[in-house]
Design an enzyme around this catalytic site. Structure first.
Site, PDB file in Angstrom:
ATOM      1  N   ALA A 144      75.558 -48.279 -17.474  1.00 29.60           N
ATOM      2  CA  ALA A 144      75.729 -48.152 -18.916  1.00 29.60           C
ATOM      3  C   ALA A 144      74.984 -49.256 -19.660  1.00 29.60           C
ATOM      4  CB  ALA A 144      77.212 -48.181 -19.282  1.00 29.60           C
ATOM      5  N   ASP A 187      82.379 -46.609 -20.405  1.00 31.07           N
ATOM      6  CA  ASP A 187      81.393 -47.632 -20.061  1.00 31.07           C
ATOM      7  C   ASP A 187      80.353 -47.784 -21.161  1.00 31.07           C
ATOM      8  OD1 ASP A 187      82.804 -47.607 -17.731  1.00 31.07           O
ATOM      9  OD2 ASP A 187      81.197 -46.824 -16.488  1.00 31.07           O
TER      10      ASP A 187
END
Length: 443
Positions: A144, A187
């Protein structure tokens, strides 16, 4: 922002001296509570860590993506011919995973492809240099961090605006559909919206973000890496996600929803708005607990046929732990909400008496991971050492984080004594297991 003339040697060697460059960064995250319940609509509580991923990009004269990672020693440079790159997400996934280095490059190429399609952007060839302090496979959201940094850089280079939570939603799409990892959204939201020394509450239905909560003085959340590599794309993570969706389908059909309606109905028209986490533990125990049993995928498809989660894939010969996987988000949502409400109180009271209660919620969450099949003996060892040290040593809670199956354990510790004990726990663990480990601290 423009890169100054005192850029590093790596930048000068990779990019042309006359290139106008854009650099963007984003942090990893530590999952405090919520973890794998995000895809079932749970509340989650997340925190950014100090470590960051950095993506630097510049226009390239050729119709190519030239991508290099400064974190790899082999297969660290990839050239993607944009005329050959499929625009269909599934085909792009197959294409990238057939070329050398395409696995790690897919995180960046996926972002490029998603912004090309979803924003109708006119993009060209790029030179892309990536360097990340966020270690891969440790359960602290390295993917992420890379994706959010890439989207930030693309947005700045091409003057593309993102509204609200659009950027993290697009980043999740890149990871789900091009990388092929069935992650939830927490995330990307944390990498994009997380603030140093604050906890970020998110209701994953799909992306309701609540005001950040200041972490009070003397309370610390520390991540300790088990040394066991975690992969979101691992079969067990996907199987637990699929089993949870199977559980929801069984519950919905028991409530009278037809298989056809489960296929086509909007989530807000389904029971509990389509999310397991909207079922209270008392409702679950009274009405649904006895409906759920473990079974093979072929048995489920014969009797129940359909799941609502588009990233759930029922495999005929896989045996699914449906009950534990369904219970986890139902009970985890309650645990996270209780933990969050207690955290809000911490800044206004002498809060030490609340910490054992919060720590118990963390230990319960850890055990729930194990029941789903997402635990690991190494993370269990870390949690057991932390539990044995206990409040007398400034350690109040511990749990496995993120997608489980190894990765990182989150500790909640109090004061200097707690921080010193966290380092001691890492040292004891390393001696007992011969595993190399890292520690992650709040940003």
């Amino acid at each position: 922002m423009e890169i100054s003339s005192n850029s590093s040697t790596d930048l000068r060697n990779f990019f042309g001296s006359a290139q106008s460059l854009v650099r963007a960064t984003s942090t990893g995250r530590l999952d405090i509570m919520g973890g794998v319940a995000d895809y079932s609509g749970s509340m989650v509580l997340q925190m950014p860590i100090k470590e960051k991923a950095t993506v630097t990009i510049g226009h390239r004269n050729y119709n190519q993506l030239h991508i290099k990672s400064l974190d790899l020693t082999e297969n660290n440079e990839v050239f993607i011919d944009l005329e050959e790159l499929p625009r269909d997400y599934e085909e792009a996934h197959k294409y990238l995973f057939e070329i050398e280095g395409g696995d790690w490059a897919s995180y960046l190429v996926g972002c490029y492809l998603v912004i090309l399609k979803e924003k109708n952007a006119r993009l060209g060839g790029l030179d892309i240099l990536i360097q990340s302090e966020v270690p891969f496979g440790k359960g602290v959201s390295s993917s992420a961090a890379i994706e959010v940094a890439m989207f930030k850089a693309l947005g700045e280079l091409y003057s593309i605006d993102f509204s609200g939570t659009e950027l993290p939603l697009l980043a999740q799409k890149a990871e789900n559909l091009v990388v092929g990892a069935p992650c939830g959204l927490m995330d990307q939201l944390t990498s994009y919206l997380g603030k140093p020394n604050y906890l970020l509450p998110i209701l994953c239905q799909p992306d309701k973000v609540y005001p950040s909560i200041k972490i009070p003085d003397n309370l610390y959340f520390v991540g300790i890496d088990s040394g066991i590599r975690h992969k979101v794309g691992a079969a067990s993570y996907g199987d637990v996600r699929t089993a949870a969706s199977m559980g929801y389908s069984i519950i919905a059909q028991n409530l009278g929803v037809s298989k056809q309606d489960l296929k086509v109905a909007e989530s807000n028209l389904l029971p509990y708005s389509g999310f397991l986490s909207n079922i209270s533990p008392s409702q679950y125990e009274t009405n649904f607990s006895r409906l759920l049993n473990s079974m093979y995928g072929k048995e489920f498809m014969n009797d129940f046929v359909v799941v609502t989660d588009p990233l759930a894939h029922v495999k005929a010969d896989t045996y699914y732990n449906i009950k534990a996987s369904t219970e986890h988000p139902i009970y985890e949502n309650l645990r996270v909400r209780l933990f969050t409400e207690m955290t809000k109180v911490l800044n206004n009271h002498n809060y030490v008496d609340l910490l054992p209660l919060m720590g118990e919620l963390m230990y319960q969450s850890h055990e729930s991971y194990n029941k789903c099949g997402l635990g690991d003996e190494h993370t269990d060892i870390l949690v057991e050492i932390a539990h044995a040290k206990g409040a007398k040593s400034g350690v109040y809670g511990a749990k496995i984080t993120g997608g489980g199956n190894g990765g990182t354990v989150c500790l909640m510790v109090y004061g200097v004594k707690g921080l010193l004990t966290a380092k001691e726990i890492l040292n004891i663990y390393q001696k007992e297991t011969n595993q190399e480990g890292l520690a992650f601290f709040q940003s």
